[in-house]
Motif scaffolding. Structure first.
Motif, PDB file in Angstrom:
ATOM      1  N   LYS A   1      36.032  -4.464  45.469  1.00 22.65           N
ATOM      2  CA  LYS A   1      35.365  -3.292  45.490  1.00 22.65           C
ATOM      3  C   LYS A   1      36.233  -2.210  45.733  1.00 22.65           C
ATOM      4  O   LYS A   1      36.045  -1.176  44.853  1.00 22.65           O
ATOM      5  N   LEU A   2      36.982  -2.136  46.712  1.00 24.76           N
ATOM      6  CA  LEU A   2      37.979  -1.175  47.054  1.00 24.76           C
ATOM      7  C   LEU A   2      38.880  -0.848  45.830  1.00 24.76           C
ATOM      8  O   LEU A   2      39.400   0.352  45.805  1.00 24.76           O
ATOM      9  N   PHE A   3      39.439  -1.986  45.222  1.00 23.70           N
ATOM     10  CA  PHE A   3      40.372  -1.486  44.115  1.00 23.70           C
ATOM     11  C   PHE A   3      39.647  -0.987  42.938  1.00 23.70           C
ATOM     12  O   PHE A   3      40.299   0.315  42.645  1.00 23.70           O
ATOM     13  N   LEU A   4      38.492  -1.335  42.659  1.00 18.05           N
ATOM     14  CA  LEU A   4      37.810  -0.779  41.639  1.00 18.05           C
ATOM     15  C   LEU A   4      37.389   0.549  41.959  1.00 18.05           C
ATOM     16  O   LEU A   4      37.427   1.584  41.342  1.00 18.05           O
ATOM     17  N   GLY A   5      37.081   0.929  43.460  1.00 19.58           N
ATOM     18  CA  GLY A   5      36.842   2.375  43.790  1.00 19.58           C
ATOM     19  C   GLY A   5      38.041   3.168  43.713  1.00 19.58           C
ATOM     20  O   GLY A   5      37.935   4.444  43.135  1.00 19.58           O
ATOM     21  N   PHE A   6      39.177   2.641  43.897  1.00 21.32           N
ATOM     22  CA  PHE A   6      40.398   3.338  43.554  1.00 21.32           C
ATOM     23  C   PHE A   6      40.897   3.810  42.266  1.00 21.32           C
ATOM     24  O   PHE A   6      41.176   4.889  41.804  1.00 21.32           O
ATOM     25  N   MET A   7      40.344   2.591  41.222  1.00 19.81           N
ATOM     26  CA  MET A   7      40.593   3.149  39.895  1.00 19.81           C
ATOM     27  C   MET A   7      39.273   3.937  39.488  1.00 19.81           C
ATOM     28  O   MET A   7      39.937   4.986  38.630  1.00 19.81           O
ATOM     29  N   GLY A   8      38.335   4.107  39.990  1.00 15.71           N
ATOM     30  CA  GLY A   8      37.280   5.388  40.000  1.00 15.71           C
ATOM     31  C   GLY A   8      37.828   6.531  40.114  1.00 15.71           C
ATOM     32  O   GLY A   8      37.517   7.638  39.843  1.00 15.71           O
ATOM     33  N   LEU A   9      38.807   6.710  41.499  1.00 18.54           N
ATOM     34  CA  LEU A   9      39.199   7.913  41.823  1.00 18.54           C
ATOM     35  C   LEU A   9      40.330   8.380  40.785  1.00 18.54           C
ATOM     36  O   LEU A   9      40.405   9.657  40.481  1.00 18.54           O
ATOM     37  N   LEU A  10      41.071   7.382  40.277  1.00 14.92           N
ATOM     38  CA  LEU A  10      42.030   7.704  39.088  1.00 14.92           C
ATOM     39  C   LEU A  10      41.298   8.235  38.067  1.00 14.92           C
ATOM     40  O   LEU A  10      41.764   9.126  37.358  1.00 14.92           O
ATOM     41  N   LEU A  11      40.158   7.907  37.744  1.00 18.16           N
ATOM     42  CA  LEU A  11      39.329   8.272  36.696  1.00 18.16           C
ATOM     43  C   LEU A  11      39.148   9.690  36.901  1.00 18.16           C
ATOM     44  O   LEU A  11      39.029  10.675  36.053  1.00 18.16           O
ATOM     45  N   ILE A  12      38.623  10.106  38.060  1.00 15.21           N
ATOM     46  CA  ILE A  12      38.182  11.455  38.313  1.00 15.21           C
ATOM     47  C   ILE A  12      39.279  12.277  38.269  1.00 15.21           C
ATOM     48  O   ILE A  12      39.265  13.557  37.543  1.00 15.21           O
ATOM     49  N   VAL A  13      40.390  11.928  38.586  1.00 16.44           N
ATOM     50  CA  VAL A  13      41.895  12.662  38.469  1.00 16.44           C
ATOM     51  C   VAL A  13      42.164  12.980  36.858  1.00 16.44           C
ATOM     52  O   VAL A  13      42.346  13.987  36.654  1.00 16.44           O
ATOM     53  N   ALA A  14      41.850  11.812  36.087  1.00 17.98           N
ATOM     54  CA  ALA A  14      42.260  11.784  34.763  1.00 17.98           C
ATOM     55  C   ALA A  14      41.171  12.994  34.121  1.00 17.98           C
ATOM     56  O   ALA A  14      41.728  13.694  33.109  1.00 17.98           O
ATOM     57  N   ILE A  15      39.877  12.875  34.432  1.00 14.57           N
ATOM     58  CA  ILE A  15      38.715  13.780  33.920  1.00 14.57           C
ATOM     59  C   ILE A  15      39.234  15.236  34.150  1.00 14.57           C
ATOM     60  O   ILE A  15      39.220  16.186  33.348  1.00 14.57           O
ATOM     61  N   VAL A  16      39.653  15.607  35.561  1.00 14.92           N
ATOM     62  CA  VAL A  16      39.785  16.851  35.907  1.00 14.92           C
ATOM     63  C   VAL A  16      40.933  17.459  35.226  1.00 14.92           C
ATOM     64  O   VAL A  16      41.186  18.425  34.837  1.00 14.92           O
ATOM     65  N   SER A  17      42.159  16.644  35.257  1.00 12.25           N
ATOM     66  CA  SER A  17      43.350  17.199  34.689  1.00 12.25           C
ATOM     67  C   SER A  17      42.915  17.150  33.149  1.00 12.25           C
ATOM     68  O   SER A  17      43.715  17.971  32.281  1.00 12.25           O
ATOM     69  N   GLY A  18      42.223  16.479  32.455  1.00 14.06           N
ATOM     70  CA  GLY A  18      42.103  16.597  31.185  1.00 14.06           C
ATOM     71  C   GLY A  18      41.203  17.935  30.708  1.00 14.06           C
ATOM     72  O   GLY A  18      41.339  18.663  29.646  1.00 14.06           O
ATOM     73  N   VAL A  19      40.334  18.263  31.635  1.00 10.01           N
ATOM     74  CA  VAL A  19      39.447  19.499  31.457  1.00 10.01           C
ATOM     75  C   VAL A  19      40.573  20.728  31.661  1.00 10.01           C
ATOM     76  O   VAL A  19      40.592  21.730  30.786  1.00 10.01           O
ATOM     77  N   VAL A  20      41.670  20.620  32.566  1.00 10.56           N
ATOM     78  CA  VAL A  20      42.579  21.746  32.596  1.00 10.56           C
ATOM     79  C   VAL A  20      43.475  21.672  31.411  1.00 10.56           C
ATOM     80  O   VAL A  20      43.736  22.715  30.893  1.00 10.56           O
ATOM     81  N   LEU A  21      43.998  20.616  30.893  1.00  6.95           N
ATOM     82  CA  LEU A  21      44.626  20.761  29.682  1.00  6.95           C
ATOM     83  C   LEU A  21      43.671  20.963  28.407  1.00  6.95           C
ATOM     84  O   LEU A  21      44.249  21.662  27.264  1.00  6.95           O
ATOM     85  N   TYR A  22      42.487  20.914  28.461  1.00  7.97           N
ATOM     86  CA  TYR A  22      41.591  21.243  27.207  1.00  7.97           C
ATOM     87  C   TYR A  22      41.686  22.789  26.789  1.00  7.97           C
ATOM     88  O   TYR A  22      41.591  23.095  25.743  1.00  7.97           O
ATOM     89  N   ALA A  23      41.547  23.727  27.965  1.00  9.60           N
ATOM     90  CA  ALA A  23      41.302  24.856  27.646  1.00  9.60           C
ATOM     91  C   ALA A  23      42.726  25.711  26.807  1.00  9.60           C
ATOM     92  O   ALA A  23      42.278  26.092  25.636  1.00  9.60           O
ATOM     93  N   PRO A  24      43.702  25.268  27.264  1.00  4.37           N
ATOM     94  CA  PRO A  24      44.987  25.889  26.346  1.00  4.37           C
ATOM     95  C   PRO A  24      45.140  25.216  25.065  1.00  4.37           C
ATOM     96  O   PRO A  24      45.266  25.718  24.020  1.00  4.37           O
TER      97      PRO A  24
ATOM     98  N   SER B   1      49.825  17.393  32.511  1.00  4.12           N
ATOM     99  CA  SER B   1      50.112  16.675  31.468  1.00  4.12           C
ATOM    100  C   SER B   1      50.632  15.304  31.817  1.00  4.12           C
ATOM    101  O   SER B   1      50.001  14.190  31.617  1.00  4.12           O
ATOM    102  N   TRP B   2      51.543  15.211  32.600  1.00  2.00           N
ATOM    103  CA  TRP B   2      51.930  14.016  33.323  1.00  2.00           C
ATOM    104  C   TRP B   2      50.866  13.368  34.334  1.00  2.00           C
ATOM    105  O   TRP B   2      50.704  12.154  34.157  1.00  2.00           O
ATOM    106  N   ILE B   3      50.011  14.406  34.998  1.00  2.00           N
ATOM    107  CA  ILE B   3      48.963  13.568  35.737  1.00  2.00           C
ATOM    108  C   ILE B   3      47.888  12.861  34.908  1.00  2.00           C
ATOM    109  O   ILE B   3      47.484  11.805  35.227  1.00  2.00           O
ATOM    110  N   HIS B   4      47.417  13.669  34.088  1.00  2.38           N
ATOM    111  CA  HIS B   4      46.544  13.193  33.121  1.00  2.38           C
ATOM    112  C   HIS B   4      47.165  11.882  32.334  1.00  2.38           C
ATOM    113  O   HIS B   4      46.406  10.976  32.393  1.00  2.38           O
TER     114      HIS B   4
END
Length: 375
Positions: free
Chosen positions: A146-169, A10-13
């Motif tokens: 460009k590289l800054f926006l790329g880093f924001m994109g990586l954080l988006l991927i982290v947010a999506i993955v962590s959201g999926v983990v939280l979605y199941a329970p 939850s903290w990561i997301h």
């Protein structure tokens, strides 16, 4: 899932989402008109078209086209010729003060491939679409942006993955896609946020990941160029057409003959780009002719062949590496422009749903903060 593990996810997301949400929201908003860039240019009349001429009028030498471009813009030299599938009688010609610049101040013009006349300068640096493009690509900050926006994109991927983990329970307590309409507004928005997040999951991951790859384009092409030069210096090349090959035009130092020899070596492909020696996508001694496939998607899977304009030898210095393939596939997948208007409409709808997901996430965080402040 243990409570401590759930809190960690939850903290990561929470924090990955909060850090990137405003920037990803900006990318979604600016990306929406970019999906329909060709259609918008056509409707607004800003699209430059080739002058009408009899069908089948032959194209003249690319060297003549380059010479006419240089005459029109003294002090500049050609870097690249780009072919446009939708405008086969036009060349996009990129010019700059020298071939080894960073291309940040380069000029792009349109030339008639049949007469060499300069027919216009695409208005990429002015107007609404230009602002949308620069905000979407680099925030007007060049490679750093460009590289800054790329880093924001990586954080988006982290947010999506962590959201999926939280979605199941979370969904163990509810039916699938259930929205508790009888509850408070914050609860309804939470259910809608979770529902739309799952609906757009695959698309958001695909667009986010391809967007991250696109931000590395400059570094990827520099790495590919270094790999090609190293292969040439080490003699690790594959000769596709020998200097003394019969049945093809002999080398005469011109770019047109170099291109003709490349097409003789790869007759089933089409020219997507010509790069002058010394540019980012060629080598100091070779012309690079970038060839594409014959479908909307495979046309992006380009193959670079090198040709010595003096000897005429056509080489494949190194096969397309996996990271260049990833970049070339990521560009059409990111904007959804390889499947015609229906796919663009689908991309736009998913983009709008993602904007709702991002906006609802901000709303939920702000409401939670207000609730905690009152308690």
């Amino acid at each position: 899932m243990q409570a401590s593990t759930l809190r960690s996810w939850s903290w990561i997301h929470k924090w990955s989402s909060l850090v990137c949400t405003l920037f990803i929201l900006m990318l979604c908003l600016t990306g929406l008109p970019l999906i329909f860039s060709h259609e918008i240019e056509h409707l607004t009349g800003s699209e430059i078209e080739a002058p009408p001429m009899p069908e089948g009028t032959p194209h003249i030498s690319v060297d003549q086209v380059a010479a006419e471009a240089v005459r029109a813009y003294p002090g500049l030299v050609p870097l690249y010729f780009f072919a446009e599938e939708d405008a086969p009688d036009l060349w996009y010609v990129k010019l700059d003060t020298r071939v080894d610049t960073d291309e940040s101040e380069s000029l792009l013009i349109l030339s008639d491939a049949r007469t060499a006349a300069v027919v216009g300068v695409p208005d990429f640096d002015e107007g609404f679409m230009s602002v949308m493009y620069r905000l979407h690509v680099d925030l007007y900050a060049g490679l750093a942006g460009k590289l800054f926006l790329g880093f924001m994109g990586l954080l988006l991927i982290v947010a999506i993955v962590s959201g999926v983990v939280l979605y199941a329970p979370f969904m163990r307590k509810l039916g699938f896609a259930e929205v508790r309409r009888e509850r408070a507004p914050r609860t309804r928005w939470l259910d809608l946020h979770n529902l739309l997040g799952i609906v757009t999951l695959v698309w958001a991951l695909a667009v986010g990941f391809t967007g991250v790859i696109n931000t590395w384009a400059d570094l990827i092409f520099k790495g590919w160029q270094a790999e090609q030069v190293a292969a040439l210096q080490a003699g690790n090349t594959r000769v596709l057409l020998a200097a003394d090959a019969e049945g093809v035009p002999p080398a005469d130092g011109t770019i047109q003959t170099a291109m003709d020899r490349v097409m003789a070596a790869a007759p089933d492909m089409a020219v997507a780009m010509i790069a002058w020696p010394g540019t980012l996508r060629a080598t100091p001694e070779h012309v690079a002719v970038i060839l594409g496939g014959d479908t909307p998607l495979t046309s992006r899977l380009t193959q670079a062949l090198l040709v010595d304009p003096v000897s005429g030898e056509v080489l494949e210095a190194s096969a397309r590496p996996w990271y260049v393939t990833a970049l070339q596939l990521s560009e059409p997948l990111h904007f959804g422009d390889y499947g015609g208007l229906p796919l663009k409409v689908l991309w736009a709808l998913l983009d709008i749903l993602t904007i709702v997901v991002l906006g609802s996430g901000l709303y939920l965080w702000l409401k939670r903060g207000a609730t905690e402040a009152r308690s």
